[in-house]
Design a protein around this motif. Structure first.
Motif, PDB file in Angstrom:
ATOM      1  N   UNK A 198      -0.880  -0.446  -9.375  1.00 31.59           N
ATOM      2  CA  UNK A 198      -0.823   0.995  -9.174  1.00 31.59           C
ATOM      3  C   UNK A 198      -0.011   1.635 -10.273  1.00 31.59           C
ATOM      4  N   UNK A 199       0.207   2.938 -10.127  1.00 27.89           N
ATOM      5  CA  UNK A 199       0.911   3.700 -11.146  1.00 27.89           C
ATOM      6  C   UNK A 199       2.413   3.637 -10.894  1.00 27.89           C
ATOM      7  N   UNK A 200       2.929   2.430 -10.857  1.00 27.96           N
ATOM      8  CA  UNK A 200       4.371   2.235 -10.660  1.00 27.96           C
ATOM      9  C   UNK A 200       4.745   0.913 -11.309  1.00 27.96           C
ATOM     10  N   UNK A 233       0.829  -1.203   0.000  1.00 29.25           N
ATOM     11  CA  UNK A 233       0.000   0.000   0.000  1.00 29.25           C
ATOM     12  C   UNK A 233       0.871   1.264   0.000  1.00 29.25           C
ATOM     13  N   UNK A 234       1.970   1.229   0.747  1.00 26.06           N
ATOM     14  CA  UNK A 234       2.856   2.395   0.815  1.00 26.06           C
ATOM     15  C   UNK A 234       3.477   2.739  -0.524  1.00 26.06           C
ATOM     16  N   UNK A 270       3.403   6.371  -2.370  1.00 27.06           N
ATOM     17  CA  UNK A 270       4.601   7.066  -2.848  1.00 27.06           C
ATOM     18  C   UNK A 270       4.514   7.389  -4.334  1.00 27.06           C
ATOM     19  N   UNK A 271       3.868   6.495  -5.093  1.00 22.30           N
ATOM     20  CA  UNK A 271       3.845   6.681  -6.544  1.00 22.30           C
ATOM     21  C   UNK A 271       3.008   7.892  -6.962  1.00 22.30           C
ATOM     22  N   UNK A 272       2.275   8.478  -6.017  1.00 23.16           N
ATOM     23  CA  UNK A 272       1.534   9.710  -6.334  1.00 23.16           C
ATOM     24  C   UNK A 272       2.489  10.894  -6.497  1.00 23.16           C
TER      25      UNK A 272
END
Length: 205
Positions: free
Chosen positions: A63-65, A39-40, A44-46
């Motif tokens: 996610x976006x990573x 989740x972290x 961070x990827x934001x």
């Protein structure tokens, strides 16, 4: 911040104070390599361009990573300290970039152990900084000290906000700034001093 989590989840995410420090020290849009994902990583990827290394194909966080799947393999250092292997370094070596602003060591889980990275510190040498999470635990604390020594780095230890201890537990992390020896300097061009010196006086190059 909208990252609400209960007590059982708190220990699985970088603490809020850790994320605040990263945002304060790493430029927005900077590059982060994270050993372990969760989740972290998504949080961070934001703000950053994140690449995560994950061993468990069932747990490849979306996610976006970018996620690199690197299964756990035998590792001599892990075995020596009573741990259970480390990520496959051949996969990591092929897939990661040459340099990152920050490398986060937050995996593999403590049940496997993180000391295997000591066998492959060349993977860390192009990092601007290294964050070792969970140094309130003996194994991670020792790992952080060892990495700081190998990388000739400066190390500081930090603790999360007391007001969040009920949610996150007491969490500590190490921040290491490596000091990698640079290439030997080249000879500087020597200025022409012939007209400045008394007659007959010469100077070695």
């Amino acid at each position: 911040s909208g990252d609400g989590m209960n007590e059982s989840e708190g220990a699985w995410v970088l603490s809020e104070a850790t994320r605040d420090m990263i945002r304060a020290r790493i430029p927005s849009g900077g590059t982060i390599l994270e050993f372990g994902s969760g989740k972290g990583t998504e949080i961070l990827s934001r703000d950053f361009r994140v690449t995560a290394i994950e061993h468990d194909s069932e747990y490849l966080e979306m996610g976006d990573f970018r996620t690199i799947h690197a299964p756990i393999v035998y590792n001599a250092t892990s075995e020596r300290v009573g741990e259970f292997g480390w990520y496959n370094p051949d996969i990591i070596k092929q897939e990661i970039d040459k340099r990152y602003d920050l490398i986060i060591i937050d995996g593999p889980p403590g049940t496997i152990g993180r000391s295997g990275v000591l066998e492959h510190t060349y993977l860390l040498q192009k990092s601007g900084a290294i964050l070792v999470d969970d140094v309130q635990r003996v194994a991670e604390h020792n790992l952080a000290l060892e990495l700081a020594s190998i990388l000739h780095g400066t190390i500081t230890i930090h603790r999360n906000h007391e007001k969040l201890w009920d949610i996150e537990g007491i969490r500590s992390w190490a921040w290491i700034e490596p000091n990698i020896p640079v290439d030997p300097p080249e000879d500087l061009p020597y200025p022409d001093v012939s007209r400045l010196l008394p007659n007959g006086m010469t100077i070695e190059s």
